[in-house]
Design a protein around this motif. Structure first.
Motif, PDB file in Angstrom:
ATOM      1  N   ASN A 133       0.809  -1.223   0.000  1.00 21.32           N
ATOM      2  CA  ASN A 133       0.000   0.000   0.000  1.00 21.32           C
ATOM      3  C   ASN A 133       0.843   1.273   0.000  1.00 21.32           C
TER       4      ASN A 133
ATOM      5  N   ARG B 255       3.232   1.757  -2.284  1.00 21.20           N
ATOM      6  CA  ARG B 255       3.653   1.952  -3.672  1.00 21.20           C
ATOM      7  C   ARG B 255       3.074   3.204  -4.325  1.00 21.20           C
ATOM      8  N   PRO B 256       1.849   3.648  -3.983  1.00 18.43           N
ATOM      9  CA  PRO B 256       1.323   4.860  -4.621  1.00 18.43           C
ATOM     10  C   PRO B 256       1.991   6.160  -4.143  1.00 18.43           C
ATOM     11  N   LEU B 257       2.877   6.089  -3.165  1.00 14.82           N
ATOM     12  CA  LEU B 257       3.512   7.290  -2.623  1.00 14.82           C
ATOM     13  C   LEU B 257       4.182   8.090  -3.735  1.00 14.82           C
ATOM     14  N   GLU B 258       3.847   9.381  -3.818  1.00 17.59           N
ATOM     15  CA  GLU B 258       4.409  10.245  -4.855  1.00 17.59           C
ATOM     16  C   GLU B 258       5.358  11.303  -4.309  1.00 17.59           C
TER      17      GLU B 258
ATOM     18  N   HIS C  60      11.179   0.379  -4.054  1.00 22.57           N
ATOM     19  CA  HIS C  60       9.793   0.028  -3.758  1.00 22.57           C
ATOM     20  C   HIS C  60       8.851   1.215  -3.897  1.00 22.57           C
ATOM     21  N   LEU C  61       9.351   2.309  -4.460  1.00 22.41           N
ATOM     22  CA  LEU C  61       8.555   3.530  -4.620  1.00 22.41           C
ATOM     23  C   LEU C  61       8.553   3.981  -6.084  1.00 22.41           C
TER      24      LEU C  61
ATOM     25  N   ARG D 207       6.406   5.166  -8.045  1.00 22.93           N
ATOM     26  CA  ARG D 207       5.598   6.343  -8.422  1.00 22.93           C
ATOM     27  C   ARG D 207       6.103   7.639  -7.808  1.00 22.93           C
TER      28      ARG D 207
ATOM     29  N   ARG E  93       7.580  11.050  -7.173  1.00 25.77           N
ATOM     30  CA  ARG E  93       7.847  12.207  -8.037  1.00 25.77           C
ATOM     31  C   ARG E  93       8.708  13.259  -7.342  1.00 25.77           C
TER      32      ARG E  93
END
Length: 119
Positions: free
Chosen positions: A4, A6-9, A32-33, A35, A37
Motif C-alpha cells: 500500500n 507503492r502509490p507514494l508520490e 519500492h517507490l 511512483r 515524483r
C-alpha cells in the motif's frame, strides 16, 4: 514497505540528520517507490557516501517518475556531485534539482555542467 506504500508520490524527509546509514537504507527503499515524483532529503548530513547510494538507485531507474530532487545542506562535495551527474543521465523526467549548501566545488559543478550541456 508494504504494497500500500507503492502509490507514494512525495517523500519529505528534510532536517532529520539520518546521515550516511539512513541514506543507504533509503536507497534500498527507493526500489519500492516506483511512483515517487518528489524526494526531499535536505539537511541530513548524508555526505558523498550517502549520495552515492541514493544516486546508484536513481541511476538504474528505481524511481523512473522522479521530477524533483531536493538535497541542499548535505555536504556531498565534488564526489557526491559526480554521482548525481551520473544518475541525471537516467532521469529524463527530472525538472527541479536543489543542491545548495553542499560545497560542490569547481569539480562538482563541472561534472553537473557537462551533463546539462550534453542535454
Amino acid at each position: 514497505l508494504t504494497a500500500n506504500m507503492r502509490p507514494l508520490e512525495r517523500l519529505y524527509m528534510s532536517h532529520n540528520s539520518f546521515g550516511v546509514r539512513g541514506a543507504e537504507e533509503l536507497a534500498i527503499a527507493l526500489y519500492h517507490l516506483p511512483r515517487l515524483r518528489v524526494l526531499n532529503i535536505a539537511e541530513n548530513v548524508i555526505r558523498a557516501q550517502g549520495t552515492e547510494a541514493i544516486s546508484g538507485a536513481l541511476a538504474v531507474g528505481a524511481v523512473p517518475l522522479l521530477e524533483q530532487l531536493v538535497m541542499p545542506g548535505n555536504g556531498i562535495g565534488a564526489m557526491g556531485a559526480r554521482s548525481i551527474a551520473t544518475a541525471l543521465q537516467q532521469m529524463p523526467r527530472l525538472q527541479d534539482l536543489h543542491l545548495a549548501r553542499n560545497a560542490l566545488g569547481s569539480q562538482g559543478v563541472g561534472a553537473l555542467a557537462r551533463v546539462f550541456q550534453d542535454g
